[in-house]
Write a protein that holds these residues in place. Structure first.
Motif, PDB file in Angstrom:
ATOM      1  N   GLY A 150       2.106  17.846  18.158  1.00 10.85           N
ATOM      2  CA  GLY A 150       2.320  17.445  19.670  1.00 10.85           C
ATOM      3  C   GLY A 150       2.726  18.707  20.225  1.00 10.85           C
ATOM      4  N   ASN A 151       3.533  19.690  19.548  1.00 11.00           N
ATOM      5  CA  ASN A 151       3.785  20.658  20.485  1.00 11.00           C
ATOM      6  C   ASN A 151       2.728  21.828  20.513  1.00 11.00           C
ATOM      7  N   ALA A 152       1.673  21.852  19.642  1.00 13.64           N
ATOM      8  CA  ALA A 152       0.643  22.599  19.754  1.00 13.64           C
ATOM      9  C   ALA A 152      -0.312  21.912  20.894  1.00 13.64           C
ATOM     10  N   ALA A 153      -0.363  20.699  20.838  1.00  9.41           N
ATOM     11  CA  ALA A 153      -1.499  20.264  22.058  1.00  9.41           C
ATOM     12  C   ALA A 153      -0.697  20.441  23.360  1.00  9.41           C
ATOM     13  N   TYR A 154       0.828  20.194  23.485  1.00 14.28           N
ATOM     14  CA  TYR A 154       1.301  20.323  24.764  1.00 14.28           C
ATOM     15  C   TYR A 154       1.537  21.915  25.152  1.00 14.28           C
ATOM     16  N   GLU A 155       1.483  22.820  24.099  1.00 15.08           N
ATOM     17  CA  GLU A 155       1.515  24.159  24.652  1.00 15.08           C
ATOM     18  C   GLU A 155       0.435  24.758  25.705  1.00 15.08           C
ATOM     19  N   ALA A 156      -0.720  24.047  25.389  1.00 12.62           N
ATOM     20  CA  ALA A 156      -1.621  24.369  26.601  1.00 12.62           C
ATOM     21  C   ALA A 156      -1.375  23.790  27.711  1.00 12.62           C
ATOM     22  N   GLY A 157      -0.504  22.781  27.916  1.00  8.94           N
ATOM     23  CA  GLY A 157       0.018  22.214  29.247  1.00  8.94           C
ATOM     24  C   GLY A 157       0.992  23.210  29.649  1.00  8.94           C
ATOM     25  N   ALA A 169      -0.381  12.808  19.508  1.00 12.95           N
ATOM     26  CA  ALA A 169       1.030  13.510  20.010  1.00 12.95           C
ATOM     27  C   ALA A 169       1.850  12.279  20.795  1.00 12.95           C
ATOM     28  N   GLN A 170       1.373  11.649  21.976  1.00 16.76           N
ATOM     29  CA  GLN A 170       2.168  10.731  22.599  1.00 16.76           C
ATOM     30  C   GLN A 170       2.709   9.535  21.503  1.00 16.76           C
ATOM     31  N   ILE A 171       1.624   8.927  21.032  1.00 17.73           N
ATOM     32  CA  ILE A 171       1.871   8.028  19.899  1.00 17.73           C
ATOM     33  C   ILE A 171       2.950   8.290  18.864  1.00 17.73           C
ATOM     34  N   ALA A 172       2.700   9.569  18.462  1.00 21.85           N
ATOM     35  CA  ALA A 172       3.743  10.004  17.360  1.00 21.85           C
ATOM     36  C   ALA A 172       5.043  10.133  17.935  1.00 21.85           C
ATOM     37  N   ASN A 173       5.175  10.813  19.077  1.00 20.50           N
ATOM     38  CA  ASN A 173       6.483  11.093  19.806  1.00 20.50           C
ATOM     39  C   ASN A 173       7.252   9.926  20.369  1.00 20.50           C
ATOM     40  N   GLY A 174       6.303   8.884  20.668  1.00 23.35           N
ATOM     41  CA  GLY A 174       6.652   7.420  21.033  1.00 23.35           C
ATOM     42  C   GLY A 174       7.407   6.898  19.770  1.00 23.35           C
ATOM     43  N   LEU A 175       6.709   7.216  18.634  1.00 26.39           N
ATOM     44  CA  LEU A 175       7.447   6.645  17.232  1.00 26.39           C
ATOM     45  C   LEU A 175       8.656   7.585  17.068  1.00 26.39           C
TER      46      LEU A 175
END
Length: 406
Positions: free
Chosen positions: A95-102, A346-352
């Protein structure tokens, strides 16, 4: 006052982590679409964040370990331990790897609000120079490997970000009566998804891991518990003020639709001149840089705790994790790649993982074997239970929202 300033650090990093470009955008959307009416939701999210982060900080101080270390040590059943650690690993690291781009893209938007976009061609690919520069700044600061140096940098960036957004809010000359009314809960229907987003961007799962690890790095022993709590409350209230200032700015902007914080800067310029645009750009740049550092750092701490690595920030394996996260973020941001499927995962995993981590944190801070006399008291358990119920609700809603968008 000198002692208080000396104790600033972990809480400031947590504030810097949750006030990223995503939070700036969500707060801007809330202000544009609903004016001041959702300030109460922000207040609740800040309160919930303080409750959970206090538990995390207390755990790090008393145990001397990070949250993922404690989860690994306290879960005795091998199958359950592997499943939970895998879920945490997936949600936080991927998730953090994906959000790092943002995060990097958000900082780039801040730069491009004042300066022009700069690109250079390498074969068939076009690279954004600002993405490479911001990724390079995050890389350099983390490579220093010194927690004390990072503290000083973050204190400076958070103060810069705070001044930028709060001054912009003052420039807009907001309706004080309207702001006060915004702290009274109104209709939930119109802004339910925005309410969920506001709370979800403030109560961040990876901050629970980051905070425990940072506190264990800075302090050692229960005698510092008072200082830890004061620093935490001050830092998160400051972060909350920044979020509220962004909502206030957006409420004053002449914008019908907003998709990013850069739109907020453009909307404020006709009303309040170039100064508002510059302040918003500076705030967005600082928010992007701070989040670009904390996301890889949190990922490295999580991996270290899940796998039982030793050596701290100076470890080559620790450095390798945050390097990979930054490099992926720079690539996705620079090339304009939108890793939609990864982000949806990442959103699903973070939601969990938010309710799961909150429940395990709640369980651990009630263990006398871990915290002794510093475990939760009755009132802490009552308030903690309410906050966890809120996190479960948010987790379920965020997962349903992602599934509906497939």
């Amino acid at each position: 006052m000198r002692n208080f300033l000396k104790n600033l650090g972990p809480g400031i990093l947590v504030s810097a982590a949750f006030i990223g470009p995503g939070t700036v955008t969500i707060c801007s959307v809330a202000g544009v679409n609903f004016g001041y009416s959702l300030l109460w939701a922000l207040s609740i999210s800040i309160f919930a964040c303080i409750i959970l982060q206090e538990m995390s900080a207390r755990l790090g101080l008393i145990s001397g370990k990070g949250l993922s270390d404690c989860i690994r040590d306290e879960l005795k059943n091998p199958a359950i331990r592997i499943f939970i650690l895998f879920l945490i690993f997936s949600a936080i690291v991927i998730g953090n790897a994906a959000y790092e781009a943002g995060n990097i893209t958000g900082a780039v938007l801040g730069v491009e609000a004042v300066f022009q976009s700069k690109n250079f061609e390498v074969g068939a690919f076009s690279f954004n120079i600002w993405s490479l520069l911001i990724g390079g700044i995050a890389f350099f600061l983390l490579y220093l490997g010194s927690y004390k140096k990072l503290e000083k940098v973050f204190i400076g960036l958070v103060l810069l970000m705070s001044v930028a957004f709060i001054l912009t809010a003052i420039i807009t000359q907001p309706d004080i009566t309207g702001i006060l009314r915004g702290f009274i809960p109104g209709s939930f229907d119109a802004g339910l998804l925005t309410i969920i987003a506001l709370v979800g961007t403030t109560v961040v799962p990876y901050n629970l891991f980051l905070h425990a690890s940072l506190v264990s790095e800075k302090w050692n022993g229960p005698q510092y518990l008072g200082a830890v709590r004061k620093e935490l409350v001050f830092s998160l209230l400051l972060g909350g003020m920044v979020s509220m200032a962004i909502v206030i700015c957006a409420a004053a902007a002449n914008i019908d639709k907003i998709e990013s914080a850069a739109d907020l800067a453009l909307g404020l310029e006709p009303l309040f001149g170039n100064s508002a645009t510059i302040f918003i750009a500076i705030g967005l740049l600082a928010a992007g840089i701070t989040s670009s550092i904390t996301a890889p750092l949190a990922a490295a701490y999580v991996v270290q705790g899940c796998l039982g690595w030793k050596g701290g920030m100076q470890s080559k394996r620790f450095k390798a994790v945050w390097m990979i996260v930054i490099i992926l973020g720079v690539i996705f941001s620079s090339l304009g790649i939108k890793p939609v499927e990864i982000i949806q995962f990442a959103q699903i995993a973070n939601g969990l993982v938010l309710p799961v981590v909150a429940i395990f944190l709640f369980w651990i801070v009630n263990q006398s074997s871990v915290l002794g006399k510093h475990k939760n008291n009755l009132w802490q358990n009552i308030i903690g239970f309410i906050v966890i119920a809120l996190s479960v609700f948010l987790g379920v809603k965020s997962i349903l929202n992602v599934i509906q968008n497939f």
